[in-house]
Write an enzyme that holds these catalytic residues in place. Structure first.
Site, PDB file in Angstrom:
ATOM      1  N   SER A  36      -5.809   6.179   7.821  1.00 38.17           N
ATOM      2  CA  SER A  36      -4.876   7.131   7.217  1.00 38.17           C
ATOM      3  C   SER A  36      -4.765   6.948   5.713  1.00 38.17           C
ATOM      4  CB  SER A  36      -3.486   6.971   7.848  1.00 38.17           C
ATOM      5  OG  SER A  36      -3.038   5.628   7.748  1.00 38.17           O
ATOM      6  N   GLY A  73      -4.821   6.271  12.122  1.00 37.52           N
ATOM      7  CA  GLY A  73      -4.723   5.421  13.298  1.00 37.52           C
ATOM      8  C   GLY A  73      -6.021   4.792  13.742  1.00 37.52           C
ATOM      9  N   ASN A 101      -5.407  -0.951  10.904  1.00 37.44           N
ATOM     10  CA  ASN A 101      -4.802  -0.630  12.197  1.00 37.44           C
ATOM     11  C   ASN A 101      -5.104  -1.693  13.250  1.00 37.44           C
ATOM     12  OD1 ASN A 101      -3.475   1.912  11.594  1.00 37.44           O
ATOM     13  ND2 ASN A 101      -5.524   2.752  11.357  1.00 37.44           N
ATOM     14  N   ASP A 182       8.068   5.559   5.207  1.00 40.18           N
ATOM     15  CA  ASP A 182       7.712   4.558   6.210  1.00 40.18           C
ATOM     16  C   ASP A 182       7.398   3.197   5.601  1.00 40.18           C
ATOM     17  OD1 ASP A 182       5.178   4.884   5.100  1.00 40.18           O
ATOM     18  OD2 ASP A 182       4.316   5.846   6.862  1.00 40.18           O
ATOM     19  N   HIS A 185       2.601   3.871   3.862  1.00 35.05           N
ATOM     20  CA  HIS A 185       1.614   4.792   3.305  1.00 35.05           C
ATOM     21  C   HIS A 185       1.996   5.187   1.879  1.00 35.05           C
ATOM     22  CE1 HIS A 185       0.993   5.304   7.672  1.00 35.05           C
ATOM     23  NE2 HIS A 185      -0.275   5.446   7.318  1.00 35.05           N
TER      24      HIS A 185
END
Length: 213
Positions: A36, A73, A101, A182, A185
């Site tokens: 991502s 992801g 991830n 979050d 990111h």
């Protein structure tokens, strides 16, 4: 008759040059194979890593086309599974950004390293220049996991003799002003910082791909 033959040859050469010219002038293609962080999760269109990096390269005189092969992801196993498909565009170089991830899911570092080695083996066999970007494990995963995971990327860079950017989130991680809500990111400003810091490494990648060393 000889004069007519020369004219015919000249005409053929001009046609060949006209056909080949655009290909010779085509920008170098760099595949950004990643997660991502490459894909641009949560970002407005036009602010993702590949778009900002391509613009920065062009501003500095590098005619490069970035191919966004980031999948939100995705793990190192996923990246390996889609590698052949991702290489269908025949890129001249690859920015390899995988493993974050794996770490977030607690996948064994040995498994992550094995997948990344398989990717690097394929890229090496295809004679494709690589810039490997590193990741750091979250410190709450335990000292032993952190030690094993953090050692993956420097070891791979050394073993495969590829260009290495130690930490893709350098200057951005844990800075709320540069991250989305979050906390994981980067926001557009964060991506800008990443691009500014990684740019010299990507410029080296372009030159390496052009010269073969």
């Amino acid at each position: 008759m000889a004069r007519g033959f020369k004219t015919l040859i000249s005409t053929v050469l001009i046609c060949v040059l006209m056909a080949v010219g655009p290909a010779l002038a085509a920008p170098m293609k760099i595949l950004a194979l990643g997660t991502s962080l490459t894909q641009g999760y949560g970002l407005p269109p036009g602010t993702e890593f590949t778009t900002q990096l391509q613009a920065a390269l062009k501003r500095t005189g590098f005619d490069v086309s970035l191919i966004n092969a980031g999948v939100s992801g995705d793990t190192s196993a996923g990246g390996l599974a889609r590698l052949d498909w991702s290489l269908a565009d025949h890129p001249d170089a690859v920015i390899l950004e995988l493993g974050s991830n794996d770490m977030l899911r607690g996948i064994a570092p040995s498994e992550t390293e094995s997948n990344l080695r398989a990717i690097l083996d394929k890229l090496k066999a295809a004679h494709i220049a690589v810039l490997l970007t590193g990741m750091h494990a979250q410190r709450n995963l335990g000292a032993e996991y952190v030690r094993q995971f953090d050692a993956i990327y420097p070891r791979l860079a050394r073993d495969y003799n590829v260009l290495f950017y130690p930490f893709i989130l350098d200057g951005v991680a844990l800075n709320p002003k540069l991250n989305q809500a979050d906390g994981m990111h980067p926001n557009p400003a964060g991506v800008k910082v990443i691009v500014s810091r990684i740019l010299p490494y990507v410029q080296k990648l372009v030159l390496q791909a052009k010269t073969g060393h």
